[in-house]
Scaffold this motif. Structure first.
Motif, PDB file in Angstrom:
ATOM      1  N   THR A  20       0.723  -0.912   0.124  1.00 14.24           N
ATOM      2  CA  THR A  20       0.205   0.392   0.112  1.00 14.24           C
ATOM      3  C   THR A  20       1.222   1.047  -0.197  1.00 14.24           C
ATOM      4  N   GLN A  23       2.717   1.780  -3.262  1.00  9.09           N
ATOM      5  CA  GLN A  23       1.551   2.197  -4.509  1.00  9.09           C
ATOM      6  C   GLN A  23       0.782   3.907  -4.212  1.00  9.09           C
ATOM      7  N   ARG A  24       1.172   4.150  -3.168  1.00  8.25           N
ATOM      8  CA  ARG A  24       0.931   5.595  -2.527  1.00  8.25           C
ATOM      9  C   ARG A  24       2.092   6.313  -2.938  1.00  8.25           C
ATOM     10  N   GLN A  27       2.531   6.776  -6.670  1.00  9.06           N
ATOM     11  CA  GLN A  27       1.076   7.081  -7.494  1.00  9.06           C
ATOM     12  C   GLN A  27       1.595   8.852  -7.307  1.00  9.06           C
ATOM     13  N   ASN A  28       2.241   9.122  -6.123  1.00  8.90           N
ATOM     14  CA  ASN A  28       2.108  10.723  -5.645  1.00  8.90           C
ATOM     15  C   ASN A  28       3.182  10.729  -5.988  1.00  8.90           C
ATOM     16  N   ASN A 160      -2.894   3.849   7.184  1.00 11.78           N
ATOM     17  CA  ASN A 160      -3.266   5.559   7.041  1.00 11.78           C
ATOM     18  C   ASN A 160      -2.555   6.551   7.542  1.00 11.78           C
ATOM     19  N   TRP A 163       1.130   7.107   6.492  1.00 16.37           N
ATOM     20  CA  TRP A 163       1.541   7.507   4.954  1.00 16.37           C
ATOM     21  C   TRP A 163       1.933   9.474   4.929  1.00 16.37           C
ATOM     22  N   TYR A 167       5.331  10.120   3.053  1.00 17.19           N
ATOM     23  CA  TYR A 167       4.944  11.847   1.742  1.00 17.19           C
ATOM     24  C   TYR A 167       6.372  12.781   2.153  1.00 17.19           C
ATOM     25  N   LYS A 180      -0.800  14.899  -1.028  1.00 17.10           N
ATOM     26  CA  LYS A 180      -0.826  13.073  -0.375  1.00 17.10           C
ATOM     27  C   LYS A 180      -2.514  12.896   0.335  1.00 17.10           C
ATOM     28  N   TYR A 183      -4.936   9.738  -2.822  1.00 16.44           N
ATOM     29  CA  TYR A 183      -4.460   8.347  -3.077  1.00 16.44           C
ATOM     30  C   TYR A 183      -6.040   8.390  -2.771  1.00 16.44           C
TER      31      TYR A 183
END
Length: 183
Positions: A20, A23-24, A27-28, A160, A163, A167, A180, A183
């Motif tokens: 997870t 993946q974030r 993506q970010n 969560n 994260w 970030y 951030k 997501y």
């Protein structure tokens, strides 16, 4: 225009949320995510193995220098609960958790409609042994990266909540392509 190359490794026991978080990050920050878990499963199928040990860390040293290493520290009980509720779609590697990421139809992959499976080592009786093996193998790897000053450790029970710290760390190394929250 040259793009910045950032080499990072995310360490954590099975069920810690590495996938997870990765993946974030991808993506970010527009980075490529290469999953050692995926490579491990592929190598096990081919009977070639893929150690997650100090040997692996030393082999990686010969290929590149890491910019940062993140270690996810999740309590044993949280991991035990997550792993025993985890189901996978083997062909794609998609992972579901019956508590916080359930499939739309129980036992069925959301995308292909194929059946999901629980890995033998995700069954409750195997989880404790798997976590002990990880801890024993990871300790020298974590110490190695700590001694090099590239290790960043994050603790918690929810991805969560961890994260935002991940970030921020990445934001200090590379410019995000989205916020951030996206997501």
């Amino acid at each position: 225009m040259a793009s910045k190359l950032l080499r990072a490794v995310i360490l954590g026991p099975p069920g810690s949320g590495k996938g997870t978080v990765c993946q974030r990050i991808a993506q970010n920050f527009g980075l490529q995510h290469l999953s050692s878990g995926h490579f491990l499963r592929e190598n096990l199928k081919a009977n070639t193995g893929f150690p997650r040990t100090i040997v692996q860390a030393e082999a990686l040293d010969k290929i590149c220098d890491l910019d940062l290493v993140i270690s996810l520290n999740i309590p044993f009980e949280t991991l035990k609960d997550r792993l025993s509720r985890r189901w996978i779609h083997p062909p794609s590697g998609r992972v579901y958790n019956l508590d916080f990421n359930p499939p739309h139809v129980p036992g069925i992959d959301d995308i292909t409609g194929e059946p999901l499976f629980q890995q033998e080592d995700d069954k409750p009786e195997a989880v404790a042994a798997k976590l002990r093996r990880y801890k024993d193998a990871a300790k020298p790897v974590i110490e190695l990266y700590k001694s090099r000053g590239v290790l960043h450790q994050f603790s918690g029970t929810e991805t969560n909540k961890i994260w935002p710290y991940v970030y921020t760390l990445f934001s200090n190394k590379i410019t995000p392509i989205q916020s951030k929250e996206a997501y």
